[in-house]
Design an enzyme around this catalytic site. Structure first.
Site, mmCIF file in Angstrom:
data_model
loop_
_atom_site.group_PDB
_atom_site.id
_atom_site.type_symbol
_atom_site.label_atom_id
_atom_site.label_comp_id
_atom_site.label_asym_id
_atom_site.label_seq_id
_atom_site.Cartn_x
_atom_site.Cartn_y
_atom_site.Cartn_z
ATOM 1 N N GLY A 255 0.769 -1.022 -0.094
ATOM 2 C CA GLY A 255 -0.025 0.108 -0.124
ATOM 3 C C GLY A 255 0.803 1.172 -0.135
ATOM 4 O O GLY A 255 2.134 1.201 0.318
ATOM 5 N N GLN B 42 2.853 9.926 1.554
ATOM 6 C CA GLN B 42 4.071 9.143 1.426
ATOM 7 C C GLN B 42 5.043 9.371 0.159
ATOM 8 O O GLN B 42 6.281 9.226 0.066
ATOM 9 C CB GLN B 42 3.977 7.529 1.238
ATOM 10 C CG GLN B 42 3.287 7.356 2.942
ATOM 11 C CD GLN B 42 3.039 5.682 2.761
ATOM 12 O OE1 GLN B 42 2.222 5.238 2.291
ATOM 13 N NE2 GLN B 42 4.404 4.898 3.147
ATOM 14 N N CYS C 51 6.418 -0.142 7.518
ATOM 15 C CA CYS C 51 5.957 1.079 6.456
ATOM 16 C C CYS C 51 7.132 1.484 5.795
ATOM 17 O O CYS C 51 8.210 1.543 6.068
ATOM 18 C CB CYS C 51 5.563 2.340 7.342
ATOM 19 S SG CYS C 51 4.855 3.836 6.346
ATOM 20 N N LEU C 52 6.629 1.737 4.351
ATOM 21 C CA LEU C 52 7.589 2.276 3.359
ATOM 22 C C LEU C 52 8.277 3.481 3.971
ATOM 23 O O LEU C 52 9.574 4.080 3.551
ATOM 24 C CB LEU C 52 7.095 2.329 2.033
ATOM 25 C CG LEU C 52 6.478 1.210 1.217
ATOM 26 C CD1 LEU C 52 5.996 1.164 0.090
ATOM 27 C CD2 LEU C 52 7.733 0.010 1.322
ATOM 28 N N HIS D 12 -3.913 1.177 7.958
ATOM 29 C CA HIS D 12 -2.561 1.820 7.563
ATOM 30 C C HIS D 12 -2.671 2.642 6.811
ATOM 31 O O HIS D 12 -2.012 3.766 7.202
ATOM 32 C CB HIS D 12 -1.462 0.570 7.353
ATOM 33 C CG HIS D 12 -0.309 0.743 7.531
ATOM 34 N ND1 HIS D 12 0.654 0.751 8.398
ATOM 35 C CD2 HIS D 12 0.361 1.654 6.470
ATOM 36 C CE1 HIS D 12 1.645 1.397 8.005
ATOM 37 N NE2 HIS D 12 1.591 2.007 6.705
ATOM 38 N N GLU D 13 -2.878 2.639 5.524
ATOM 39 C CA GLU D 13 -3.013 3.655 4.670
ATOM 40 C C GLU D 13 -3.935 4.839 4.978
ATOM 41 O O GLU D 13 -3.277 6.036 4.662
ATOM 42 C CB GLU D 13 -3.077 3.133 3.070
ATOM 43 C CG GLU D 13 -2.144 2.103 2.798
ATOM 44 C CD GLU D 13 -0.678 2.130 2.993
ATOM 45 O OE1 GLU D 13 -0.296 3.488 2.798
ATOM 46 O OE2 GLU D 13 0.042 1.540 2.886
ATOM 47 N N HIS E 170 -2.476 7.558 7.237
ATOM 48 C CA HIS E 170 -1.550 8.443 6.679
ATOM 49 C C HIS E 170 -2.208 9.538 6.127
ATOM 50 O O HIS E 170 -1.749 10.675 6.225
ATOM 51 C CB HIS E 170 -0.701 7.784 5.489
ATOM 52 C CG HIS E 170 0.388 6.735 5.662
ATOM 53 N ND1 HIS E 170 1.496 7.167 6.134
ATOM 54 C CD2 HIS E 170 0.447 5.449 5.434
ATOM 55 C CE1 HIS E 170 2.417 6.370 6.396
ATOM 56 N NE2 HIS E 170 1.684 5.321 5.715
#
Length: 170
Positions: free
Chosen positions: A45, A50, A93-94, A136-137, A140
Site C-alpha cells: 500500500g 508518502q 511502513c515504506l 494503515h494507509e 497516513h
C-alpha cells in the site's frame, strides 16, 4: 514513473490531507505512478502523503506477492471500524526507516467508502489483511504513522535509533 518516498521524521507525514475535488487525468497518472512505486518498493500500500502529496488518495494491493497483481486506487476514502480488535503482527511502513516493525492493534473488518478513479462510489466491507492495509494507509491521510499507535517506550526507543541514523547520514 517511480516517485520518491517521504521518510519519517519528515513533517509532511504528520499533516491531515485535503479531499480530492475532481478526478482528473493528472490524478489518474499520479495513481499509476504510486502503484508503480509501491510495487518497486515491495510494498502492499502507499498513500499520497508518502510521496509528498497532501491529498486523500491511496493505492493498495495486499495480495500481489502471492497472487497476480490487482492494485486499486481509492480517492477520498473513509474507513469505519466494524470488526473485533486484533493485533497486526510485524507491521511496517515504506516511510518508516530502518526496517522497523511492531505489533499494532487494528480492526479485523472495516467498512470502506470512497471513490474509484472513474468516480464510482465505493461502499464495501473489507476483512483480514486487506482491512489492516486499508487502515494503515488511511492513517497516513490523517497524518498518522503506525509508530503513533505503539507504546511510548517503544516509540522513544525507535526515535532514538532514527536520530542516530540521521546523524550518520549527515
Amino acid at each position: 514513473m517511480i516517485l520518491e518516498i517521504v521518510k519519517y521524521p519528515d513533517p509532511r507525514l504528520a499533516l491531515v490531507c485535503e479531499p480530492v475535488e475532481r478526478i482528473t487525468p493528472e490524478l489518474r497518472k499520479l495513481a499509476a505512478d504510486m502503484i508503480e512505486t509501491m510495487y518497486q518498493a515491495e510494498g502492499v500500500g502507499l498513500a499520497a502523503p508518502q510521496i509528498g502529496r497532501n491529498i486523500r488518495m491511496l493505492v493498495m494491493d495486499p495480495g500481489w506477492r502471492d497472487q497476480e497483481r490487482n492494485a486499486r486506487a481509492i480517492v477520498n476514502p473513509s474507513v469505519e471500524l466494524c470488526g473485533e480488535t486484533i493485533i497486526s503482527e510485524n507491521e511496517g511502513c515504506l516511510s518508516v526507516p530502518l526496517g522497523y516493525r511492531a505489533e499494532v492493534p487494528r480492526s479485523s473488518m472495516v467498512r470502506l467508502r470512497g471513490l474509484d478513479l472513474d468516480g464510482n462510489e465505493l461502499d464495501e466491507i473489507v476483512e483480514g489483511f486487506p482491512a489492516i492495509v486499508l487502515q494503515h494507509e488511511h492513517d497516513h491521510l490523517d497524518g498518522k504513522l503506525f509508530i503513533d499507535r505503539i507504546s511510548r517506550l517503544k516509540r522513544n526507543m525507535y526515535d532514538g535509533k532514527v536520530k542516530k541514523w540521521l546523524k550518520s547520514q549527515a
